[in-house]
Scaffold this active site. Sequence first.
Site, PDB file in Angstrom:
ATOM      1  N   LYS A 121     -11.974 -22.173 -30.272  1.00 54.82           N
ATOM      2  CA  LYS A 121     -11.094 -21.178 -30.895  1.00 54.82           C
ATOM      3  C   LYS A 121     -11.476 -19.743 -30.534  1.00 54.82           C
ATOM      4  O   LYS A 121     -10.600 -18.890 -30.399  1.00 54.82           O
ATOM      5  CB  LYS A 121     -11.046 -21.358 -32.407  1.00 54.82           C
ATOM      6  CG  LYS A 121     -12.368 -21.379 -33.123  1.00 54.82           C
ATOM      7  CD  LYS A 121     -12.185 -21.702 -34.605  1.00 54.82           C
ATOM      8  CE  LYS A 121     -13.514 -21.872 -35.312  1.00 54.82           C
ATOM      9  NZ  LYS A 121     -14.191 -23.135 -34.932  1.00 54.82           N
ATOM     10  N   THR A 122     -12.763 -19.469 -30.349  1.00 54.62           N
ATOM     11  CA  THR A 122     -13.164 -18.115 -29.966  1.00 54.62           C
ATOM     12  C   THR A 122     -12.615 -17.764 -28.589  1.00 54.62           C
ATOM     13  O   THR A 122     -12.010 -16.703 -28.391  1.00 54.62           O
ATOM     14  CB  THR A 122     -14.691 -17.972 -29.974  1.00 54.62           C
ATOM     15  OG1 THR A 122     -15.186 -18.161 -31.304  1.00 54.62           O
ATOM     16  CG2 THR A 122     -15.110 -16.597 -29.475  1.00 54.62           C
ATOM     17  N   GLU A 165      -8.930 -15.520 -34.978  1.00 56.52           N
ATOM     18  CA  GLU A 165      -9.667 -16.775 -34.943  1.00 56.52           C
ATOM     19  C   GLU A 165      -9.757 -17.296 -36.372  1.00 56.52           C
ATOM     20  O   GLU A 165     -10.227 -16.591 -37.275  1.00 56.52           O
ATOM     21  CB  GLU A 165     -11.058 -16.555 -34.364  1.00 56.52           C
ATOM     22  CG  GLU A 165     -11.902 -17.812 -34.347  1.00 56.52           C
ATOM     23  CD  GLU A 165     -13.279 -17.606 -33.742  1.00 56.52           C
ATOM     24  OE1 GLU A 165     -14.139 -18.477 -33.951  1.00 56.52           O
ATOM     25  OE2 GLU A 165     -13.493 -16.578 -33.058  1.00 56.52           O
TER      26      GLU A 165
END
Length: 466
Positions: A121-122, A165
């Site tokens: 996700k980052t 995020e």
Amino acid sequence: MQQTHTLHDLGRVHFLGIGGVGVSGVARLMLARGVPVSGTDAKDLPVLAELSALGARTHVGYAAENLGDADTVVISSVIKPGNPEYDAAVERGLRILHRSEGLAAAMDGHHVVAVAGTHGKTTTSSLIAVMLRHAGLAPSFAIGANVAGLGVNAEHGGGRLFVAEADESDASFLNYRPDVVVVTNVEADHLDHYGTAEAVAQSFHAFASLLPADGLLVCCADDPGAHALATRMRRERPDLRVQTYGFGDGADRRLVDPVHEGGRSECTLEWGSGEQAVLDLAVPGDHNLLNAAAAFAVGLDCGLEPEEAVRGLASFTGASRRFDFRGEAAGVRVYDDYAHHPTEVLAALRTARAVAGEGRVHVVFQPHLYSRTREFWRGFADALSLADTALVLDIYPAREQPIPGVSSDLVANALNTDGGPAAAAEAPARLAAVAAPGDIVMTIGAGDVTELGEEILAALRGTARA
């Protein structure tokens, strides 16, 4: 359903744990929107000076008087009763919000793109933010790491788009109200909070269910958990637009002919009736091609032409601690990666293998959390066995107390490769002794193992002089 707040509701905001990457990001966003901000951290971190320069009143060391005339207190997950500022805020009856609720307030009024997943996700949220900024859309963003090309991990861009995020670790992502949701994968993790893999999957379902009618859900078809979520949401919410991406034949956007060379990755992305684009990335690995495919889908939904989206993705040079190049000495390249789940470790090592070519791969790994080590020690050992050498440090406990019978020896003793248990002080010399020109050395883990990068480079230079 959580109560939502606007920035206008909050008044003067005081942050506890303001030096943390997530909390400091929310503070940056509020300062940029004109909110009076103060905050405290236990350590005098460089980010405190940065926030002070932006207008925040910061303190080192917790004390009740630091609250000043705050109306709202925003806390990180590590702040608990017994913290003098937290206790004083409760006694005064101040509004107390979790970091995610503060971020939700900063998102208010934007078209929100929220990126969730057990891994990736980052990088995916970073790719999206870089792509949108490159296209001139001035997105706001809040990401869990500093991003090359963005300069910071959070910024108020001034445009209508907000890229966030979305952290699933404690289900706080349910505080957001997204218009677009990206789910990179759904796997068992954070079982100290959820208890079961089924509860993790249900939390992601609840998150996707927050989408409004005609909202967009983008899921990785190659991941069983994300694929199952897409299938379920298509059945339950026909009012949503659901898109999938992956290398498999069943994906709506399919990646074909991947090539990895010289630390770069390239593939063709196919969709629709013969439409295609070439993804050419300055970061290595199939997992990053998948992340870019998700970002590409978001870019088109935000109004970009395929060529614009591809150019923006090509400008991405990486997020901090995601296969992060730390330097080279004696012909050995040293990288650092935040991987702290077996799937992430395996992805990092597969990438290292591709980049190393004929060279060997040597790793120093630090397990993160006793609970995660208890659940996944076999998976960690299997993943680390892809390396030629794997040294395993003591567990980084973070917020946890020791669990009887759980130590890093569970991982080290199950390795099927050279290496084994190691103390942090001895790891650099041991790696320098086995690494040869053309090899790769990696520090892997979510704790302070990242600090060994410079020591490994120094040890390699010493070996070269000898």
